[in-house]
Write an enzyme that holds these catalytic residues in place. Structure first.
Site, mmCIF file in Angstrom:
data_model
loop_
_atom_site.group_PDB
_atom_site.id
_atom_site.type_symbol
_atom_site.label_atom_id
_atom_site.label_comp_id
_atom_site.label_asym_id
_atom_site.label_seq_id
_atom_site.Cartn_x
_atom_site.Cartn_y
_atom_site.Cartn_z
ATOM 1 N N CYS A 50 0.836 -1.193 0.000
ATOM 2 C CA CYS A 50 0.000 0.000 0.000
ATOM 3 C C CYS A 50 0.877 1.252 0.000
ATOM 4 O O CYS A 50 2.003 1.246 0.516
ATOM 5 C CB CYS A 50 -0.905 -0.024 1.237
ATOM 6 S SG CYS A 50 -1.990 1.406 1.392
ATOM 7 N N SER A 79 0.602 3.738 1.813
ATOM 8 C CA SER A 79 0.904 4.153 3.191
ATOM 9 C C SER A 79 2.190 3.516 3.694
ATOM 10 O O SER A 79 2.962 4.141 4.439
ATOM 11 C CB SER A 79 -0.256 3.795 4.117
ATOM 12 O OG SER A 79 -1.428 4.465 3.739
ATOM 13 N N HIS A 116 4.905 5.564 2.291
ATOM 14 C CA HIS A 116 5.063 6.846 2.983
ATOM 15 C C HIS A 116 5.991 6.696 4.193
ATOM 16 O O HIS A 116 6.785 7.590 4.493
ATOM 17 C CB HIS A 116 3.702 7.369 3.447
ATOM 18 C CG HIS A 116 2.861 7.948 2.350
ATOM 19 N ND1 HIS A 116 3.387 8.517 1.214
ATOM 20 C CD2 HIS A 116 1.507 8.045 2.221
ATOM 21 C CE1 HIS A 116 2.408 8.944 0.430
ATOM 22 N NE2 HIS A 116 1.253 8.660 1.012
ATOM 23 N N HIS A 142 0.114 -3.822 6.223
ATOM 24 C CA HIS A 142 -1.137 -3.766 6.996
ATOM 25 C C HIS A 142 -2.320 -4.319 6.219
ATOM 26 O O HIS A 142 -3.407 -4.421 6.784
ATOM 27 C CB HIS A 142 -1.424 -2.322 7.419
ATOM 28 C CG HIS A 142 -1.572 -1.362 6.279
ATOM 29 N ND1 HIS A 142 -0.479 -0.860 5.605
ATOM 30 C CD2 HIS A 142 -2.664 -0.845 5.665
ATOM 31 C CE1 HIS A 142 -0.897 -0.062 4.638
ATOM 32 N NE2 HIS A 142 -2.226 -0.038 4.648
ATOM 33 N N CYS A 201 -7.557 -3.159 3.425
ATOM 34 C CA CYS A 201 -7.255 -1.724 3.350
ATOM 35 C C CYS A 201 -7.753 -1.106 2.055
ATOM 36 O O CYS A 201 -8.762 -0.433 2.020
ATOM 37 C CB CYS A 201 -5.756 -1.475 3.510
ATOM 38 S SG CYS A 201 -5.300 0.282 3.338
#
Length: 377
Positions: free
Chosen positions: A47, A49, A52, A69, A176
């Site tokens: 993902c 995220s 990041h 996640h 997610c």
């Protein structure tokens, strides 16, 4: 020999520091304690995220850490006090947990459990300790999940039991990316039939928003992206047309205002770029439009708006995980997938073994992947 109650040695992708490739390491995973579950991972998505954190944009995450996640797996063992989950159950990991007891969990309008680690980034289980070690060092957890490992330990509140026949290499996206986009349309914006929508950013999350808008009955769904190669897939899942901001001299919100005779009913920002968030808001009708922030911006980012842009009647909203309450809603979403109410196959562009995880991030950086799903050999 049973592994229950014993330390498990396995492979994991460890992030030792930001701005460095992940390293495949031998780690030790301790048994679950009270109200905890140890899961053998089967599949996990990469993902934005996670990226990041690796890039340093989310500066509050501590290193070394096991990221990931968006995962699904099979319960290996449970700790004392776990009631509704048993070894052998198929489960989906929940980065947005649901304790079921706090004020937010009891409020039907909220899915932000007060025990969530999002924003806090303690890197620990609820008892403030870690279950991971590597080379004698403690390894941090990531938002109650840490799925880039063959085995992980989660607090029971961060696990959703799903039906036994669900394909884990597909429904892991419900952990997610898909749920975040799909729910942003259905739960957060509450898109109405016959409405006009625009989705900024046509990655896996953006395409999931498109699917949600289509399911809600939107009449016009406009995909917006600077990579025109993504348009075919967007139209395949439900976009009625797509536009590239690079192809216009005027601001994209002006283009969308013209295309929709005064502005959109709904817009969705799925990138995490504050200037795009502002454009998405301005593209909606000034008196009644709704704009939803879906993308995760860097920790230091700030959104600057003229108050008049909202005072006239626009609504700016945001939601984590599409507004779904994890343990209540994820099993239902899996059941809807199994009933063919939506498809997930088209959102998965690549499948790689855990050992090639850095290749998956390279595909993400190049804009060549929608979702890369990692599997565990």
């Amino acid at each position: 020999m049973t592994t229950a109650g014993n330390v498990i040695k396995c492979k994991a992708a460890v992030a030792w520091a930001p701005k460095q490739p992940l390293s495949i390491e031998d780690i030790e995973v301790a048994p679950p304690k009270a109200h905890e579950v140890r899961v053998k991972m089967v599949a996990t998505g990469i993902c934005r995220s996670d990226d990041h954190v690796l890039s340093g944009s989310i500066s509050s995450v501590k290193f070394p850490v096991i990221l990931g996640h968006e995962g699904a797996g099979i319960v290996e063992s449970v700790g004392p006090g776990v009631r509704n989950i048993k070894p052998g159950d198929k489960v989906i990991t929940l980065f947005q947990p649901q304790c079921g007891e706090c004020r937010n969990c009891l409020d039907p309008k909220s899915n932000m459990c007060l025990k969530s680690d999002i924003g806090k980034h303690t890197g620990m289980m609820l008892d403030n300790s870690s279950r991971f070690t590597c080379k004698g060092r403690l390894i941090q957890h990531f938002v109650h999940t840490s799925t880039f490992t063959e085995y992980t330990v989660l607090d029971e509140m961060a696990v959703a039991k799903i039906q036994d026949d669900a394909p884990l290499d597909k429904v892991c996206l419900i952990s997610c990316g898909f749920s975040t986009g799909y729910g942003s349309a259905l739960n957060t914006a509450k898109v109405k039939q016959g409405s006009t929508c625009a989705v900024f950013g046509l990655g896996g999350v953006g395409l999931s928003v498109v699917i949600g808008c289509k399911v809600a009955g939107a009449a016009k769904i406009i995909g917006v992206d600077t990579n025109s190669d993504k348009f075919a897939k967007a139209k395949e899942v439900g976009a009625t047309e797509c536009i590239n901001p690079k192809h216009y001299k005027e601001p994209i919100h002006k283009v969308l205002e013209r295309l929709t005779e005064g502005g959109l009913d709904y817009s969705f920002e799925c990138i995490g770029n504050t200037s795009v968030m502002a454009s998405a808001l301005l593209s909606t009708n000034y008196s009644c439009g709704t704009s939803v922030i879906v993308g995760v911006a860097p920790s230091a980012a700030e959104l600057n708006l003229n108050p008049m842009e909202i005072l006239t009647g626009r609504t700016l909203k945001g939601a984590i995980f599409g507004g779904w309450k994890g343990r209540d809603c994820v099993p239902k979403l899996v059941a809807d997938f199994m009933a063919k109410k939506f498809e997930l196959d088209g959102l998965i562009s690549h499948r790689l073994p855990l050992q090639k995880i850095n290749e998956g991030f390279d595909l993400l950086h190049k804009g060549e992947s929608l979702r890369t799903v990692l599997y565990f050999c």
